[in-house]
Write an enzyme that holds these catalytic residues in place. Structure first.
Site, PDB file in Angstrom:
ATOM      1  N   TYR A 159       0.801  -1.223   0.000  1.00 52.03           N
ATOM      2  CA  TYR A 159       0.000   0.000   0.000  1.00 52.03           C
ATOM      3  C   TYR A 159       0.834   1.274   0.000  1.00 52.03           C
ATOM      4  O   TYR A 159       0.289   2.377   0.052  1.00 52.03           O
ATOM      5  CB  TYR A 159      -0.942   0.017   1.208  1.00 52.03           C
TER       6      TYR A 159
ATOM      7  N   LYS B  63       3.946 -15.167   0.813  1.00 52.40           N
ATOM      8  CA  LYS B  63       3.990 -15.840  -0.484  1.00 52.40           C
ATOM      9  C   LYS B  63       5.472 -15.921  -0.861  1.00 52.40           C
ATOM     10  O   LYS B  63       5.899 -15.448  -1.920  1.00 52.40           O
ATOM     11  CB  LYS B  63       3.161 -15.015  -1.486  1.00 52.40           C
TER      12      LYS B  63
ATOM     13  N   ASP C 130      -2.134 -18.263  -0.641  1.00 52.34           N
ATOM     14  CA  ASP C 130      -3.111 -19.014  -1.447  1.00 52.34           C
ATOM     15  C   ASP C 130      -3.619 -20.233  -0.675  1.00 52.34           C
ATOM     16  O   ASP C 130      -4.811 -20.530  -0.654  1.00 52.34           O
ATOM     17  CB  ASP C 130      -2.531 -19.400  -2.820  1.00 52.34           C
TER      18      ASP C 130
ATOM     19  N   ASP D 128      -5.649  -7.514   3.698  1.00 49.69           N
ATOM     20  CA  ASP D 128      -6.896  -6.960   3.164  1.00 49.69           C
ATOM     21  C   ASP D 128      -7.780  -8.091   2.628  1.00 49.69           C
ATOM     22  O   ASP D 128      -8.970  -8.178   2.932  1.00 49.69           O
ATOM     23  CB  ASP D 128      -6.558  -5.947   2.066  1.00 49.69           C
TER      24      ASP D 128
ATOM     25  N   ASP E 258     -11.567  -9.837   4.369  1.00 55.12           N
ATOM     26  CA  ASP E 258     -12.916  -9.944   3.798  1.00 55.12           C
ATOM     27  C   ASP E 258     -13.408 -11.381   3.954  1.00 55.12           C
ATOM     28  O   ASP E 258     -14.571 -11.625   4.292  1.00 55.12           O
ATOM     29  CB  ASP E 258     -12.934  -9.537   2.310  1.00 55.12           C
TER      30      ASP E 258
END
Ligand code: IPM
Ligand code: MN
Length: 352
Positions: free
Chosen positions: A138, A188, A221, A245, A249
């Site tokens: 970000y 990752k 993932d 982020d 959700d």
């Protein structure tokens, strides 16, 4: 008497509707909790201000917010009139300028609600995602080359600092110590061999300092898959800004829906005000109908009180929400028909 100075930034869409209910809850606590008071200052920032002045926030919005003890935010964004990256820019700026590096987002299914996952109940879904909130993907670091030509190039570079990674992991370890003592780091590093290698190294260095906390690394993932099939295996999850982020959700819907999911943007050192907001956005599709779920905003106000070291008042909010939901009170997002105001009424009733 402790009086907290709170900046209220209702924002756009359903933001003002849900914040109104959170403010009612604060007012009720003020009446019933001895020694607690709030000096609330409301800011009319957002799309309505933009219509009048051409600016979503004034130039000095950070200076205006700086003296407050905390910020209570509703939601920002009204994409029909202004691109999201413009209305949302102040939000990301507040997080970064006030070094609110710890974004804490619980995923907890309350009794009385049905999970979106088959055969999973409140005993399976109770974890918290800590999102690194100040750097990573970000950071405003990039640019265009050959703009507007067929050879156009966009570059956007993430920034991960050792200091930034270390402090968020330590925050995660400390939180794990207050919970079930298990920390999962989602990265990752199999594909991004600089940034997330750094995360791996810092985790390996810190883990021996917290021998009472078990640690685990998952690639992001795999982590999303495991949230769905084994939510009960997670306790504290630490992730970089963008992965956090995405994970939150998913965490929100596992916890019963975004209408219930609260969030902090915490500056743990308290050098700057921290900000509290529901994970859901401005939801233009239901704005103005008066039936948005105010629980996420109310729980965010509860997290604000915990941060302000008012644990009794914070616990009263969580208990009231638990009892409200257990009694079957539901807004349309939960399959019911209560209005925002009626849901607020129910929480107020259970605050007694
Ligand atoms: C969130 C939101 C924000 C984010 C947007 C509104 C910039 O999705 O708080 O999760 O991406 O951080
Ligand atoms: Mn988000």
């Amino acid at each position: 008497m402790t009086t907290y100075k709170i900046a209220v930034y209702p924002g756009d869409g359903i933001g003002p509707e849900v914040v109104e209910q959170a403010v009612r809850v604060l007012r009720k606590l003020e009446q019933t909790e001895s020694g607690l008071a709030f000096a609330l200052t409301s800011f009319d920032w957002g799309i309505e201000r933009w219509k009048r002045t051409g600016q979503v926030v004034p130039d000095d919005f950070l200076t205006q917010l700086r003296p407050f003890d905390a910020i209570l935010l509703g939601a920002v964004g009204w994409p029909a009139l202004l691109p999201d990256h413009e209305t949302l820019a102040p939000l990301v700026k507040i997080r970064q300028a006030f070094d609110q590096y710890a974004c804490v987002r619980p995923a907890k299914l309350f009794p009385g609600l049905k999970s979106v996952l088959a055969d999973k109940g409140p005993e399976h879904i109770d974890f918290v995602v800590i999102r690194e909130n100040s750097e990573g993907e970000y950071v405003d670091n990039g640019g265009f080359l050959k703009r507007g030509t067929p050879d156009e190039v966009a570059i956007q570079t993430a920034v991960h600092t050792r200091r930034g990674v270390e402090r968020i992991l330590r925050y995660g370890f400390e939180m794990a110590r207050t919970r079930r003592r298990h920390l999962t780091m989602a990265t990752k590093s199999n594909a991004q061999r600089y940034a997330y290698m750094l995360w791996d190294e810092v985790l390996a260095q810190l883990a021996p300092e917290y021998p009472d906390v078990t640690t685990e690394r998952q690639h992001c993932d795999a982590c999303v898959m495991n949230f769905v099939r084994w939510p009960e295996r997670f306790d504290v999850v630490v992730a970089s800004n963008l992965f956090g982020d995405l994970l939150t959700d998913l965490g929100g819907i596992l916890g019963g829906g975004l209408g219930l999911a609260p969030s902090t943007n915490t500056n743990p050192e308290r050098r700057f005000p921290s900000m509290f907001e529901p994970v859901h956005g401005s939801a233009p599709d239901i704005a103005g109908k008066g039936n948005a779920n105010p629980i996420a905003a109310i729980l965010s106000a509860g997290m604000m009180l915990a941060h302000l070291e008012q644990p009794a008042a914070a616990t009263r909010i969580t208990r009231a929400v638990e009892r409200t939901l257990a009694a079957g009170n539901k807004t349309p997002d939960l399959g019911g028909s209560l209005t925002t105001q009626q849901m607020g009424d129910a929480v107020l009733k259970f605050l007694d």
